[in-house]
Design an enzyme around this catalytic site. Structure first.
Site, PDB file in Angstrom:
ATOM      1  N   HIS A  62      27.634  20.419 -16.483  1.00  0.00           N
ATOM      2  CA  HIS A  62      27.228  21.993 -16.926  1.00  0.00           C
ATOM      3  C   HIS A  62      27.849  22.719 -15.596  1.00  0.00           C
ATOM      4  CE1 HIS A  62      24.861  24.563 -19.386  1.00  0.00           C
ATOM      5  NE2 HIS A  62      25.611  25.412 -18.982  1.00  0.00           N
ATOM      6  N   LEU A  65      33.119  27.474 -14.035  1.00  0.00           N
ATOM      7  CA  LEU A  65      34.336  27.666 -12.840  1.00  0.00           C
ATOM      8  C   LEU A  65      34.853  28.877 -13.142  1.00  0.00           C
ATOM      9  CD1 LEU A  65      35.967  23.956 -12.870  1.00  0.00           C
ATOM     10  CD2 LEU A  65      34.491  25.128 -11.182  1.00  0.00           C
ATOM     11  N   ARG A  66      34.538  29.516 -14.139  1.00  0.00           N
ATOM     12  CA  ARG A  66      35.014  30.890 -14.456  1.00  0.00           C
ATOM     13  C   ARG A  66      36.560  31.166 -14.475  1.00  0.00           C
ATOM     14  NH1 ARG A  66      30.368  31.950 -16.027  1.00  0.00           N
ATOM     15  NH2 ARG A  66      28.656  32.697 -14.570  1.00  0.00           N
ATOM     16  N   ASN A  96      32.987  29.048 -21.694  1.00  0.00           N
ATOM     17  CA  ASN A  96      32.894  30.552 -21.632  1.00  0.00           C
ATOM     18  C   ASN A  96      33.728  31.160 -20.631  1.00  0.00           C
ATOM     19  OD1 ASN A  96      31.093  29.731 -19.811  1.00  0.00           O
ATOM     20  ND2 ASN A  96      29.583  31.293 -19.944  1.00  0.00           N
ATOM     21  N   ASP A 154      28.557  26.968 -25.029  1.00  0.00           N
ATOM     22  CA  ASP A 154      27.503  27.238 -23.820  1.00  0.00           C
ATOM     23  C   ASP A 154      27.571  28.676 -23.554  1.00  0.00           C
ATOM     24  OD1 ASP A 154      25.331  26.710 -22.164  1.00  0.00           O
ATOM     25  OD2 ASP A 154      26.866  27.239 -20.747  1.00  0.00           O
ATOM     26  N   HIS A 181      23.721  24.914 -26.494  1.00  0.00           N
ATOM     27  CA  HIS A 181      22.686  25.712 -25.784  1.00  0.00           C
ATOM     28  C   HIS A 181      21.703  26.426 -26.676  1.00  0.00           C
ATOM     29  CE1 HIS A 181      22.669  29.776 -23.319  1.00  0.00           C
ATOM     30  NE2 HIS A 181      21.863  30.069 -24.469  1.00  0.00           N
ATOM     31  N   ASN A 280      19.409  31.894 -17.648  1.00  0.00           N
ATOM     32  CA  ASN A 280      19.465  31.829 -19.033  1.00  0.00           C
ATOM     33  C   ASN A 280      19.538  30.327 -19.469  1.00  0.00           C
ATOM     34  OD1 ASN A 280      18.886  32.576 -21.685  1.00  0.00           O
ATOM     35  ND2 ASN A 280      21.045  32.951 -22.245  1.00  0.00           N
ATOM     36  N   ASP A 307      24.286  23.648 -14.279  1.00  0.00           N
ATOM     37  CA  ASP A 307      24.398  25.200 -14.923  1.00  0.00           C
ATOM     38  C   ASP A 307      24.810  26.027 -13.794  1.00  0.00           C
ATOM     39  OD1 ASP A 307      24.806  27.208 -16.545  1.00  0.00           O
ATOM     40  OD2 ASP A 307      22.465  27.458 -17.029  1.00  0.00           O
ATOM     41  N   GLY A 326      22.342  33.989 -14.444  1.00  0.00           N
ATOM     42  CA  GLY A 326      23.104  32.536 -13.717  1.00  0.00           C
ATOM     43  C   GLY A 326      22.923  32.448 -12.446  1.00  0.00           C
TER      44      GLY A 326
END
Ligand code: DOR
Length: 430
Positions: A62, A65-66, A96, A154, A181, A280, A307, A326
């Site tokens: 989880h 890495l954006r 995401n 997620d 999720h 979250n 996460d 986050g």
């Protein structure tokens, strides 16, 4: 004609952790493969493992890495470096991103950027639904054909039960795993933190435990109906642990993870209004923490997954209700787990490496025994080392760690990825 001799890398003086044994031994690695495990080995490059455990590298189920889309918070390269420093040799990259990982083109981009960084294996998760919008199923067959093994939306839970049922049937027939999720969105609209005493005192909207437990219960029943395996992400409540415990007792093919912060931090930390503690699902109560630990102790919880959720400073500095949820996790997960739970070395490896590798569908290369013939993806970690976390010393591009200034016990020292030393004495070599 002479054949150039291959470099011999030796991990010396450590305690090797395997499912069947925990024993002092040196480890010899040649050409990406473990070739010998035993006493008195020597080589061209020697890593000192005195006082350390030597195990298969950690696998994070989880990681955010954006990239693509939010490179100001993290890139695949900076996130890979943070992972390697944390002892990881593989991470599952959450979808995401922007664009989301719902097409072969995007997952191949993520995998290729991971290869270029060359620090850990980056396994992109695919989306369950197109754009994570919850309306239409993503093209799993194409994504599975491109090597994707884990699918999730997620950041969002899949709200529609019929869509979730179809998703499970489709995934079952393709032999891939869905990861949920668990969050009923209608119950968490506007929520800032756990719905409980702290949020009442502060007068902010709360995220009730039942929002997680309802979706978990629904999906356990859909697993019972479809027979498809399912993994549950970042579970945070006592009720969730009990639901998974019962599902497993019924023989259902479910697995579950918890995040380190849910084992170490509770909702009262939000009383200071600091968004670094906003996450979250939210930080919960001490009773929830105790239940998660009990779930780890009795095997209900299969994995600890970070996460890791980097956010640029200018977003995390917004007021609590506007800041995104986050927190960073890759570089502190081992220390938080040892400090909060202190599992024995074998259980630690189950939670951080062996089980996650299996759940991610990568147990051909990760979570393997440290034994001759096995791929050399290895972490060397010291469960007794005490260190102080500094957000300024992290490799992540972001600084949103909730552990800044905190003392942790347990630290990764060296990481070997595909037979190459990528972290030595806690420092990334590339
Ligand atoms: O706190 C979180 N942050 N939880 C999630 O599910 C998503 C993540 C993120 O992407 O920032």
């Amino acid at each position: 004609m002479t054949v150039a001799s291959k470099k011999r890398l030796v991990v010396k003086g450590g305690t090797v952790v395997n499912p069947g044994s925990v024993a002092a031994a040196d480890v010899l690695i040649v050409d990406g493969v473990v070739t010998e495990v035993g006493p008195g080995l020597d080589g061209d490059e020697v890593l000192d493992a005195a006082g350390c455990h030597v195990s298969s590298g950690f696998v994070d189920l989880h990681t955010h890495l954006r990239e693509p889309g939010r490179e100001e918070a993290e890139t695949i390269e900076t996130g890979s470096r943070a992972a390697a420093i944390g002892g990881y040799t593989a991470v599952v990259a959450m979808p995401n991103t922007d664009p989301a990982q719902d097409s072969v083109m995007v997952v191949e981009f993520v995998r290729e950027q991971g290869r270029r960084a060359g620090l850990v294996d980056v396994h992109p998760a695919g989306c369950i639904t197109v754009g994570r919008a919850g309306a239409a199923l993503a093209p799993y067959a194409a994504l599975a054909g491109a090597g994707v093994r884990l699918f999730t939306d997620d950041g969002n839970g899949v709200q529609d039960p019929l869509l979730m049922r179809r998703a499970l049937e489709y995934a079952r027939d393709l032999g891939v795993t869905l990861a949920q999720h668990c969050e009923v969105a209608r119950l968490t609209e506007g929520a800032v933190m756990h719905e409980g005493s702290c949020c009442s005192n502060m007068g902010v909207p709360g995220w009730p435990s039942v929002a997680e437990e309802l979706m978990l219960h629904r999906d356990i029943e859909l697993v019972r109906l479809t027979g498809a395996p399912m993994h549950f992400l970042h579970l945070s409540t006592a009720g969730s642990v009990e639901l998974v415990r019962r599902a497993k007792a019924d023989g259902l093919p479910v697995t579950a993870e918890v995040a380190p912060h849910h084992l170490a931090l509770d909702h009262d930390l939000l009383a200071g209004w600091d968004p670094v503690f906003k996450v979250n699902p939210p930080l919960r109560t001490r009773e929830d923490i105790a239940a998660l630990k009990a779930g780890i102790a009795d095997g209900t919880i299969d994995a600890v997954a970070t996460d890791h959720a980097p956010h640029a400073a200018h977003t995390k500095e917004l007021p609590l209700d506007q800041a995104p949820p986050g927190m960073l996790g890759l570089e502190t997960a081992l220390g938080v787990l040892v400090t909060a739970v202190n599992p024995d070395p074998r259980r630690l490896c189950e939670l951080m490496s062996w089980n996650p590798a299996r759940i991610a569908g990568i147990s051909d290369t990760h979570g393997r025994p440290v034994a001759p013939g096995e791929p050399a993806n290895i972490a060397v970690w010291n469960a007794a080392e005490v260190w102080t976390v500094s957000r300024d010393a992290l490799a992540s591009r972001s600084t949103n760690t909730p552990y800044h200034g905190m003392e942790l016990r347990g630290r990764n020292i060296h990481t070997i990825h595909n037979g190459r030393t990528v972290v030595k004495n806690g420092k990334a070599l590339a």
